[in-house]
Write a protein that holds these residues in place. Sequence first.
Motif, mmCIF file in Angstrom:
data_model
loop_
_atom_site.group_PDB
_atom_site.id
_atom_site.type_symbol
_atom_site.label_atom_id
_atom_site.label_comp_id
_atom_site.label_asym_id
_atom_site.label_seq_id
_atom_site.Cartn_x
_atom_site.Cartn_y
_atom_site.Cartn_z
ATOM 1 N N GLY B 156 3.592 5.215 -0.345
ATOM 2 C CA GLY B 156 2.856 5.495 1.225
ATOM 3 C C GLY B 156 1.403 5.271 1.218
ATOM 4 O O GLY B 156 0.684 4.775 1.498
ATOM 5 N N PHE B 157 0.883 5.802 -0.217
ATOM 6 C CA PHE B 157 -0.838 5.852 -0.417
ATOM 7 C C PHE B 157 -0.728 4.537 -0.429
ATOM 8 O O PHE B 157 -1.414 4.039 -0.587
ATOM 9 N N PHE B 158 0.307 3.697 -1.649
ATOM 10 C CA PHE B 158 -0.418 2.751 -2.447
ATOM 11 C C PHE B 158 0.017 1.501 -0.793
ATOM 12 O O PHE B 158 -0.711 0.540 -1.018
ATOM 13 N N VAL B 159 1.158 1.696 0.015
ATOM 14 C CA VAL B 159 0.962 0.783 1.019
ATOM 15 C C VAL B 159 -0.711 1.286 1.848
ATOM 16 O O VAL B 159 -0.794 0.226 2.151
ATOM 17 N N PHE B 160 -0.617 1.961 2.523
ATOM 18 C CA PHE B 160 -1.543 2.305 3.245
ATOM 19 C C PHE B 160 -3.063 1.378 2.977
ATOM 20 O O PHE B 160 -3.940 1.273 2.949
ATOM 21 N N PHE B 161 -3.544 2.348 0.759
ATOM 22 C CA PHE B 161 -4.562 2.044 0.125
ATOM 23 C C PHE B 161 -5.142 0.478 0.867
ATOM 24 O O PHE B 161 -5.310 0.127 0.526
ATOM 25 N N PHE B 162 -3.528 -0.206 -0.463
ATOM 26 C CA PHE B 162 -4.157 -2.217 -0.599
ATOM 27 C C PHE B 162 -4.680 -2.799 1.001
ATOM 28 O O PHE B 162 -5.119 -3.680 0.964
ATOM 29 N N VAL B 163 -3.092 -2.280 2.065
ATOM 30 C CA VAL B 163 -3.054 -2.920 2.653
ATOM 31 C C VAL B 163 -4.300 -2.825 3.828
ATOM 32 O O VAL B 163 -5.669 -3.510 4.518
ATOM 33 N N PHE B 164 -5.280 -1.328 4.016
ATOM 34 C CA PHE B 164 -6.303 -1.374 3.795
ATOM 35 C C PHE B 164 -7.398 -1.849 3.861
ATOM 36 O O PHE B 164 -8.325 -2.545 4.036
ATOM 37 N N LEU B 165 -7.549 -2.213 2.317
ATOM 38 C CA LEU B 165 -8.875 -2.939 1.134
ATOM 39 C C LEU B 165 -8.604 -4.353 1.342
ATOM 40 O O LEU B 165 -9.947 -4.985 2.117
ATOM 41 N N ILE B 166 -7.223 -4.581 1.927
ATOM 42 C CA ILE B 166 -7.008 -6.258 1.950
ATOM 43 C C ILE B 166 -7.735 -7.027 3.095
ATOM 44 O O ILE B 166 -8.913 -7.424 3.080
ATOM 45 N N ALA B 167 -7.061 -6.102 3.505
ATOM 46 C CA ALA B 167 -7.674 -6.390 5.649
ATOM 47 C C ALA B 167 -8.961 -6.613 5.729
ATOM 48 O O ALA B 167 -9.399 -7.112 6.222
ATOM 49 N N GLY B 168 -9.224 -5.388 5.890
ATOM 50 C CA GLY B 168 -10.499 -5.091 6.041
ATOM 51 C C GLY B 168 -11.273 -5.845 5.440
ATOM 52 O O GLY B 168 -12.805 -6.281 6.146
ATOM 53 N N VAL B 169 -11.649 -6.552 4.126
ATOM 54 C CA VAL B 169 -12.853 -7.495 3.065
ATOM 55 C C VAL B 169 -11.983 -8.537 4.091
ATOM 56 O O VAL B 169 -13.126 -9.185 3.891
ATOM 57 N N SER B 170 -10.693 -9.147 4.192
ATOM 58 C CA SER B 170 -10.709 -10.575 4.816
ATOM 59 C C SER B 170 -11.464 -10.874 6.337
ATOM 60 O O SER B 170 -11.556 -11.654 6.427
ATOM 61 N N PHE B 171 -11.320 -9.719 6.571
ATOM 62 C CA PHE B 171 -11.962 -9.542 8.384
ATOM 63 C C PHE B 171 -12.966 -9.547 7.833
ATOM 64 O O PHE B 171 -13.656 -10.553 8.837
ATOM 65 N N LEU B 172 -13.681 -8.562 7.275
ATOM 66 C CA LEU B 172 -14.988 -8.969 7.155
ATOM 67 C C LEU B 172 -15.618 -10.520 6.120
ATOM 68 O O LEU B 172 -16.900 -10.867 6.848
ATOM 69 N N ARG B 173 -14.668 -10.606 5.380
ATOM 70 C CA ARG B 173 -14.985 -12.136 5.218
ATOM 71 C C ARG B 173 -15.272 -13.128 6.501
ATOM 72 O O ARG B 173 -15.869 -14.063 6.873
#
Lengths: 241, 343
Positions: B156-173
């Motif tokens: 659960g943690f890995f799903v949460f962590f990586f999706v959080f990071l990648i989605a956040g960064v891609s929206f930031l970009r």
Amino acid sequence: MSVDRIILSVDHVSKRYGKHDVLKDIHFEIERGEIFGLLGPSGAGKTTLVKQLAGLELPSEGENRIFQKPMPSLKTMEQIGYMGQSDALYGELTAKENLEFFAAIYGLKRKQRQIRIKDVLAIVNLADHENKLVSSYSGGMKRRLSLAISLLHKPQLLILDEPTVGIDPVLRKSIWKTFEQLRDSGTTIIVTTHVMDEAEKCDRLGLLRDGRLTAIGTPSDLIEETRTESLEEAFLVYGGA
Amino acid sequence: MRISALSLRILRQIIRDKRTMALLIFAPILVLTLLHFVFNGNDYEPKIGFVSIPETMENQLNIKNTHIQHYKNLNTAKADLSDQSIDAYLFIANNHLSLFLEGSDPTVNSTVMKRMQDAFQSMGGNEQTNNDIKIHFLHGGSELGQFDYIGPLLLGFFVFFFVFLIAGVSFLRERTTGTLERLLSTPIKKSEIVFGYVIGFGIFTIIQTFIIAIYTIYVLGMYMEGAFGYVMLIALFTALTALTLGILLSSFANNELQMMQFIPIIIVPQIFFSGLFNLETIPDWLSWIGPLTPLYYAADALKSVMVSGMGWSMISKDIFILAGFSLLFILLNILALKKYRKI
């Protein structure tokens, strides 16, 4: 200026960010089928004004009307092509994929999409590079692709924020030729610039300084009014850059 | 149609960015594999002493991969346990089977427990017998078996962590490169942008979770009692929460580094409240944080399915809460986009 030709009016618009006045009581109108240049030094408020016209910002006072309808309105935005100061492209995608994406966002039908993508790529002279990744594009190519995107949906009004910044003179000339062709086919173009030789190519100019519209008219009007020899000198008389 | 165009674009971008795709899929696989070998110690052969256990019963028990030592009396077994020459001993007291563990090493404890459980199951799979064993520890050992429960939580943690990071960064970009501004200058609705993101990343997350879950369950042999479909369902809602939270927080970051700064503030504390550490030991004045963190529900649901083999009735509450979190973040995202366009 005949009323039925007016497609854009800026009606006593002011904009404040906190205590800072960015635009002060701007008032002018733009007719169908002209290239209107907004000229002024950096920080004069050009970008703030064009962002309002593109529907991205709201004035603090006054109103912007496009096609006689107050902005912002999603319906009106279907008829506007906007290109900001950044290229706003997806580097991981090819030029064609970028165009396909924005064509779909503008609601173009599938068949029409392919036709328009071909058309705009030809206009900006990128047809041979459509399948390259945008990240491998040069600065000039990116700028041209960005322009192509804003042309996809055949907008009646084109709003371009410093479209030729960082582009070499040869390319700049060809881009201006494109603007003139678009104007001749009935598109109205608003363009911001601080390059004098570009300003001379505009049908009419608005001079912005410290958030105020200090002068408006055709380049020759402005030269005549100030009894100067060139637009550059006229610009200095009005307190330009 | 605009939503599907946005989703398609996001999928294309992820596929092009091979490194990010590798991060999303192989980083969790790598870390879970390492943890598997660090914690599970599969090769360890526990040494169990049998104190006066009848031979018929010993034959029935059929313990695998275990070194068995026979004792005639309790005291010698006790002494051997104290100097750690055996890990546990089995004896009969008042007609009850009792197991006495040395208890200082959780890995050893869980191995011994697992062997014993397997043995009793092979004896007849009778729950009654299982419950009848009395278990004692020489040392501590109360957190025994903790590592058997860590797997679902980490999934659960890995799903949460990586999706959080990648989605956040891609929206930031999207924001910093000006494409968000360009998008907002088109007639697209703000909700269409958010849902485009949700669907695009949603599709990718399904694939990501599927691969990671298949790997951990069938290759690493993570304990899996319940239905695989439920694991996917929980992971999907976990990802949805992470995605919508990531996009939301990205509007408070100006660059990728600032996005990373949310990791110690938003992500790491969630681990502490997700059940990695015993929740009951957290002081009362702090324990209210747990129910506010999405990972708390994700971990609870995954544990229910994977460890306890529970079904829909047990996880429905967790799923609804995760869905509620997502819905809340989606609405906040639509509101946050007002900063960039008023309509």
